[in-house]
Design an enzyme around this catalytic site. Structure first.
Site, PDB file in Angstrom:
ATOM      1  CG  HIS A 278      -2.060  -1.264   1.119  1.00 22.85           C
ATOM      2  ND1 HIS A 278      -2.730  -1.452   0.107  1.00 22.85           N
ATOM      3  CD2 HIS A 278      -2.107  -1.922   2.155  1.00 22.85           C
ATOM      4  CE1 HIS A 278      -3.434  -2.588   0.388  1.00 22.85           C
ATOM      5  NE2 HIS A 278      -3.085  -2.909   1.471  1.00 22.85           N
TER       6      HIS A 278
ATOM      7  CG  ASP B 134      -5.346  -5.944  -0.445  1.00 17.70           C
ATOM      8  OD1 ASP B 134      -5.286  -6.964   0.485  1.00 17.70           O
ATOM      9  OD2 ASP B 134      -5.327  -4.634   0.175  1.00 17.70           O
TER      10      ASP B 134
END
Length: 438
Positions: A263, A314
């Site tokens: 991220h 993800d």
């Protein structure tokens, strides 16, 4: 020996026409452009190396479409995720993961980095095999037809100075030392289609005095961590330690050329410099970061500082690395109000060769002699790609997972004409998700 003839193929030198490859023992034995097909298996469209999905939580796929039914935050989404985590068993996790990995293969993914923290039985009780859940994921990946880097994750706190609660007790080994002992028992004799890597969930999930133990447990293996995904994480870290999460990682020896910061959304200029100077990878997951309202990370600043980009799906709100690729550029345009930050070639490198390297598969993600023989054929005649020029830009800015026609993993065809050769993926997804959400 097996031979494949590619109408066009992405080689290290760029796109080439009429590429004939031969495969011996799962690796490219020869690569020849401007060749005749002969009796080779023909792959139409543009053929690229296999895609690497560098950040996956397989069980989150069960949440797709279910967490959109009411307003909420990242934290309310997390509570729903814990609900699924609370009911999974090794058998049900195997069934779900096999279907999810099958969906990945259909989209051109040939290697996955599974960020795995669901280790133990409900209540935190150990299975007879303490790595039963990890073994289920490895078996699922093999049966679906892709390689896996099992990023066994240390997760021992419910937040900074917070106890574990509810489903989180399934994640914890007690401390980093006990986690490392379990992980080391998993590593021997798994084969060259499996890499065991290490991960710390985040600075929320691992106390600062245990991060260095995670970093040193597998000293040559891939090392991953969630970094600054949420503003609240940064605020809690600053309040507790007086430093940002990236600064904490730097001080504990976590940032390194084998490390991936997942991220990396809310970074200061100092943070960007730390990731860049350490050659830490930045793994962006744009479709999840949109879905969870995380924000837009500084991809260009990280690249310019020396941090290589990789990509992941993800939470699997979408499984489509073509969308992840273009989203990096398109999100940067929204943030900067300017175009042209990332080229198609750069984004393809993130999705192929750099992604595989970050997962410990140094010999994959490229079509050249000696590399693992992974091929992904993308249709150039679909309603999305027709008339777009059959170029690298076609792949990144026009194509989608639906355009993947054929997939070869280590020389073996696992997708033919858009269908998995072994699995009924849609039926398996429906059944395995129903089993854990009903």
């Amino acid at each position: 020996m097996t031979a494949y003839w590619c109408e066009q193929a992405l080689l290290p030198s760029g796109l080439a026409a009429g590429v004939l490859v031969t495969v011996v023992d799962g690796r490219f034995a020869s690569v020849e452009a401007d060749a005749l097909p002969g009796d080779a298996v023909r792959l139409s469209g543009i053929v690229l190396p296999g895609l690497a999905n560098c950040h996956s939580h397989a069980f989150h796929r069960a949440l797709r479409g279910r967490t959109q039914t009411e307003r909420g935050t990242f934290w309310t989404w997390r509570d729903q995720m814990y609900g699924v985590a609370s009911v999974l068993t090794p058998d049900s996790y195997y069934q779900l993961a096999r279907a999810v990995y099958g969906e990945m293969v259909l989209s051109g993914i040939t290697a996955v980095g599974e960020f795995h923290y669901l280790h133990h039985a409900p209540g935190g009780k150990r299975y007879d095999d303490p790595n039963a859940m990890g073994q289920a994921l490895i078996a699922a990946a093999r049966d679906a037809g892709l390689r896996i880097t099992l990023l066994d994750t240390c997760y021992v706190a419910g937040g900074i100075d917070q106890p574990l609660r509810d489903a989180q007790v399934r994640f914890s080994d007690g401390d980093a030392s006990a986690w490392a002992s379990r992980v080391l028992s998993l590593t021997p004799g798994l084969g060259d289609d499996v890499v065991i890597g290490a991960a710390a969930h985040s600075v929320r999930g691992v106390p600062v005095d245990q991060l260095s133990a995670v970093a040193s447990a597998l000293p040559t293996a891939p090392l991953h961590i969630h970094l600054s995904e949420q503003v609240a994480e940064n605020a809690a870290c600053l309040a507790a330690y007086g430093r940002t999460p990236a600064q904490v990682l730097d001080e504990t020896g976590f940032l390194d050329a084998r490390t991936s910061a997942v991220h990396a959304t809310h970074l200061t200029p100092v943070d960007v410099g730390l990731l860049g100077s350490s050659a830490t990878y930045s793994c962006f997951c744009p479709t999840t970061e949109r879905d969870l309202a995380d924000g837009i990370g500084p991809s260009v600043a990280l690249r310019d500082a020396g941090s290589r980009l990789t990509l992941g799906s993800d939470s699997h709100a979408v499984i489509d690395l073509f969308e992840e690729m273009r989203a990096v550029e398109l999100d940067e345009r929204l943030a900067s109000q300017e175009r042209g930050h990332w080229s198609a070639a750069e984004l393809l490198a993130a999705a192929t060769v750099d992604g595989h390297r970050s997962l410990g598969f140094e010999d994959a993600g490229v079509i050249e002699v000696g590399a693992r023989a992974d091929l992904v054929a993308v249709r150039t005649s679909s309603v999305r790609t027709a008339g777009t020029g059959s170029s690298l830009e076609t792949l990144v800015f026009a194509a989608s997972a639906l355009d993947v026609a054929d997939v070869v993993v280590s020389g073996r065809q696992v997708v033919a004409d858009g269908n998995h050769v072994k699995l009924d993926v849609a039926a398996e997804l429906a059944a395995s998700i129903s089993a854990v959400t009903s």
